[in-house]
Design a protein around this motif. Structure first.
Motif, short mmCIF file in Angstrom:
data_model
loop_
_atom_site.label_atom_id
_atom_site.label_comp_id
_atom_site.label_asym_id
_atom_site.label_seq_id
_atom_site.Cartn_x
_atom_site.Cartn_y
_atom_site.Cartn_z
N PHE A 148 0.82 -1.21 0.00
CA PHE A 148 0.00 0.00 0.00
C PHE A 148 0.86 1.26 0.00
O PHE A 148 1.88 1.32 0.66
CB PHE A 148 -0.84 0.07 1.28
CG PHE A 148 -2.00 -0.87 1.31
CD1 PHE A 148 -3.27 -0.42 0.98
CD2 PHE A 148 -1.83 -2.19 1.70
CE1 PHE A 148 -4.36 -1.28 1.03
CE2 PHE A 148 -2.91 -3.06 1.75
CZ PHE A 148 -4.17 -2.61 1.41
N ARG B 122 -13.12 -13.06 -4.49
CA ARG B 122 -13.94 -12.60 -3.36
C ARG B 122 -15.33 -12.30 -3.89
O ARG B 122 -15.47 -11.59 -4.90
CB ARG B 122 -13.31 -11.33 -2.77
CG ARG B 122 -14.06 -10.71 -1.60
CD ARG B 122 -13.29 -9.50 -1.06
NE ARG B 122 -13.14 -8.47 -2.06
CZ ARG B 122 -11.99 -7.94 -2.45
NH1 ARG B 122 -10.85 -8.33 -1.92
NH2 ARG B 122 -11.96 -7.02 -3.38
N GLU B 174 -13.29 -2.63 -6.54
CA GLU B 174 -13.52 -1.67 -5.45
C GLU B 174 -12.73 -2.00 -4.19
O GLU B 174 -12.24 -1.11 -3.50
CB GLU B 174 -15.03 -1.67 -5.15
CG GLU B 174 -15.49 -0.56 -4.24
CD GLU B 174 -17.00 -0.65 -4.01
OE1 GLU B 174 -17.64 -1.59 -4.57
OE2 GLU B 174 -17.54 0.20 -3.30
N GLY B 175 -12.60 -3.28 -3.89
CA GLY B 175 -11.95 -3.67 -2.64
C GLY B 175 -10.43 -3.57 -2.64
O GLY B 175 -9.80 -3.93 -1.65
N GLY B 176 -9.84 -3.12 -3.73
CA GLY B 176 -8.40 -2.89 -3.71
C GLY B 176 -7.59 -3.80 -4.62
O GLY B 176 -6.36 -3.72 -4.66
N ALA C 242 -14.88 7.11 -0.58
CA ALA C 242 -15.57 7.18 0.72
C ALA C 242 -15.15 8.43 1.47
O ALA C 242 -13.96 8.75 1.55
CB ALA C 242 -15.23 5.94 1.54
N MET D 235 -9.70 -13.89 0.40
CA MET D 235 -9.36 -13.04 1.54
C MET D 235 -10.40 -11.94 1.72
O MET D 235 -11.17 -11.64 0.82
CB MET D 235 -8.01 -12.42 1.30
CG MET D 235 -8.00 -11.51 0.09
SD MET D 235 -6.36 -10.84 -0.18
CE MET D 235 -6.75 -9.63 -1.45
N PRO D 237 -11.63 -8.13 1.94
CA PRO D 237 -11.23 -7.01 1.09
C PRO D 237 -9.99 -6.31 1.65
O PRO D 237 -9.84 -6.19 2.85
CB PRO D 237 -12.45 -6.08 1.15
CG PRO D 237 -13.59 -6.95 1.52
CD PRO D 237 -13.02 -8.04 2.37
N VAL D 238 -9.10 -5.92 0.76
CA VAL D 238 -7.89 -5.25 1.24
C VAL D 238 -8.14 -3.78 1.51
O VAL D 238 -7.39 -3.12 2.19
CB VAL D 238 -6.72 -5.43 0.26
CG1 VAL D 238 -6.37 -6.89 0.13
CG2 VAL D 238 -7.02 -4.81 -1.09
N VAL D 239 -9.19 -3.25 0.95
CA VAL D 239 -9.53 -1.85 1.20
C VAL D 239 -10.98 -1.83 1.70
O VAL D 239 -11.85 -2.49 1.13
CB VAL D 239 -9.43 -1.02 -0.09
CG1 VAL D 239 -9.97 0.39 0.13
CG2 VAL D 239 -7.99 -0.98 -0.57
N LYS D 241 -14.55 -0.84 1.93
CA LYS D 241 -15.43 -0.16 0.97
C LYS D 241 -16.37 0.80 1.68
O LYS D 241 -16.77 0.56 2.81
CB LYS D 241 -16.24 -1.20 0.18
CG LYS D 241 -15.39 -2.01 -0.77
CD LYS D 241 -16.23 -2.70 -1.82
CE LYS D 241 -17.00 -3.84 -1.18
NZ LYS D 241 -17.91 -4.46 -2.16
N ALA D 242 -16.72 1.86 0.99
CA ALA D 242 -17.62 2.86 1.55
C ALA D 242 -18.95 2.23 1.90
O ALA D 242 -19.52 1.49 1.11
CB ALA D 242 -17.82 3.98 0.54
N LYS D 244 -19.88 -0.07 3.82
CA LYS D 244 -20.03 -1.51 4.07
C LYS D 244 -19.57 -1.82 5.49
O LYS D 244 -18.65 -1.21 5.98
CB LYS D 244 -19.17 -2.31 3.08
CG LYS D 244 -19.57 -2.08 1.65
CD LYS D 244 -19.93 -3.36 0.97
CE LYS D 244 -20.66 -3.05 -0.34
NZ LYS D 244 -21.32 -4.22 -0.88
#
Lengths: 244, 244, 244, 244
Positions: A148, B122, B174-176, C242, D235, D237-239, D241-242, D244
């Motif tokens: 990151f 995912r 969206e999740g990266g 976000a 896995m 999510p690595v980020v 999410k807005a 959620k």
């Protein structure tokens, strides 16, 4: 094995004239990288746009450089055409060239690519995830599958580069963009690596994974021993032809 | 020019046994695609896992197929090994092969790739942006620089495929995550295209840009006229050697 | 579909000043090719070094050219730098570029490659066999696995080009040399094909297979419709972040 | 740095049953190579078709092999399918694989390629010239631009392999054929190198340049440290999410 002679070239303007860039890199990006990359097998020097009238890149300096790192962003146009051509020629003869961040638009990189190398971009504090897509490549050894960067300038497709020899990294940006962010090329017998992170407004060169990628790239780009494959190019036939 | 004979193969299980998949594709993904791809230059047929004991892919069907589309997700293991090998052999002889979504793990695709073709994944309703990174390629003509899929299954790196011949699309999730989502390969003289969108829980094959990509890929993957380059392979020397 | 507007550019010096070249191409290589390539889907024009002060390659001519063929050998240095740069820029915007024989050392080709593009060479009436190594490529359709040129100038490795996108042909020369003689490249969104046969002292452009390769390459290099992927490049985020 | 554990696998049939092959390699090709490659950084073992019922390639042997060399010609069909699959799987996990001469048709190579890998061929004492077309690659360091093999079996195009990651050598054969004779590939995270010289009827593995190429390839193919990029692949999510 002889040490690898590395020259880190930096525009060195934002870190003087912009408070935020200066806060990230008080001594300049070149000094930050020089410290981070310090290692027994490297002999590191630095140069910058206003170091001297040749931007610190005389024929002699280049002749004694194995791998050149290049960082520039706002003042590409101030680099002398002849110096840019000199750098490109030296790469073709074998010098490694690592183009960092906005160096995609630098004169030497564009001369070597023969392509516009345009990108989409956005300064909006995007979170960035750098994904490794070439697990066995020397440049990714010791680098995790992804890392990151909390904030980076967005660089996104369409990236109008030539087809890379190898795709090494893809970057994900929070705002919805993706980017071929680590790419290798060959010109003459010189190896070239482009790597996206490093906007001056963010501390990306303090990131350990970014440093590791650049450190690996230096070793990868080390020139092979010089060989003049065109010497005697108008040569006699290598095989005797029948009846001649 | 003769029509291109397209066979759309679908596992056709989720659309029968899962309400949400059925709502997206009441007649099955194959029928949805068959309607969307209908065109004067195409002759479209369909086949599915339980169509007959050869999954609708007899020697005769394959011999009369120019381009095969393959969608499978949950029942890869139920495809007969001999049928999978038959498909791979036909691709090597020139049949185009378009692997959709989870077909990255299908038997024929893995036979052709020689690589695990694993992905990260995912199911979390990720928004997806598909970015075009090959503007001049036949597969991207008429497709915008990027398009959105409101929700998709995340497929992300590391994607353990062989180095693609050409990288066509990169998907942003969206999740990266990021993913090499459109890739070409050659095996024998057959052309192969992998394309990521199409989880059965989402209506991605109703998307006009997804349809356009697949339509383009069919024309691109059309087999070149058959040529047996190994016929007479143990041939006499093509050039008379001196003294022989 | 609109016709493809082809401009055949020729140095047109040897065919005037050298008896043997004149015997092969009494009206010049450009006219020989123009006749051989004549087809309903092509609109063919010609230009040459001394056609006018811009070598027949005004902005207007280039703006109305879809695919440019370039033949030059002895007078690369007499091409104006600004015209060479204009050609390269137009390729980057999408114009196809087919570099014939010694065009590997022409100014536009070198600008586009960013590499020396040197070769070994020998004028010794070598027999040449051109081998197809990419059976499914549009450029090889209708071209046999191999074809002979009774005599050609030897062009051999080391060929210091960038890694080609695709390798299409390898040439074998009687005297013991081999050469990557058909190579594709992309610059910007323009497609480029280099093809080795065509020394002015031999009648290679009268060869039907050579003609077929060039004819195929023209169709392959046809520009995709123009799309300005950098328009609005400093765009608003494509996905709402976000908390912003 | 730990030694590289090399296993040299040889069919070892011709050198027993054919007088001419035996004269070239009295102890077998594997022993010839083992002696030639001996070096401080290598730990070399050998195995052959009839060494034991697993051809000397037990799970344990493979688990302790970093780079596997494979030579086979006449008895590909006698290699057990499960052992071939085991070798291919181990390559995908990172083991280097160097396919020598007729190993283009060996079971493990074909499993990894997913393509027929057919060639044209001729036993006619062709002189062979091996040309280096990748001057900066680790595999060509210390290898001249070209080298001669006085006599070799002709292997020529069309070579129906997948597009190589990198083209390293092209071979020229006296009778008029050319061949992509040194090619790299990646499968999973394993590196693969195919190299053409080595017909059992000729002493090619006594050639110093051939030996140097193989020695370089071993170091190049050394596996990167194992990394399971699919561990935890489903896995979170690595980020974040807005919403959620």
């Amino acid at each position: 094995m002889a040490k690898i002679r590395v020259t880190i070239w930096n525009e060195f303007d934002h870190e003087i004239n912009n408070e935020r860039a200066k806060a990230n890199y008080p001594e300049g990006i070149h000094e930050c990288l020089a410290k981070a990359l310090k290692a027994d097998d490297l002999e590191i020097a630095t140069a910058w746009l206003e170091k001297d009238e040749e931007h610190g890149l005389s024929q002699e300096v280049l002749a004694n450089t194995d791998v050149l790192l290049w960082w520039g962003h706002g003042r590409h146009g101030d680099v002398r055409d002849d110096v840019a051509a000199r750098v490109a020629a030296r790469v073709q003869q074998g010098m490694g060239f690592i183009a960092l961040h906005s160096a995609h638009h630098s004169k030497p990189f564009r001369l070597l690519m023969g392509s516009p190398c345009d990108v989409r971009w956005r300064e909006n504090d995007d979170k960035c995830v750098v994904w490794n897509v070439n697990a066995g490549h020397p440049i990714t050894q010791g680098v995790p599958l992804y890392f990151f960067l909390e904030k980076e300038e967005m660089y996104g497709e369409y990236f109008s580069i030539p087809t890379p020899d190898e795709l090494i990294f893809i970057s994900w940006f929070e705002g919805g963009n993706a980017f071929r962010s680590g790419c290798t090329f060959t010109r003459g017998i010189g190896k070239i690596f482009y790597f996206q992170p490093g906007h001056e407004m963010y501390p990306s060169y303090h990131n350990k994974d970014v440093q590791k990628v650049i450190a690996n790239a230096i070793r990868w780009a080390r020139p092979a021993p010089e060989r003049d494959f065109q010497a005697g190019a108008k040569m006699a036939p290598v095989v005797e032809k029948a009846g001649k």
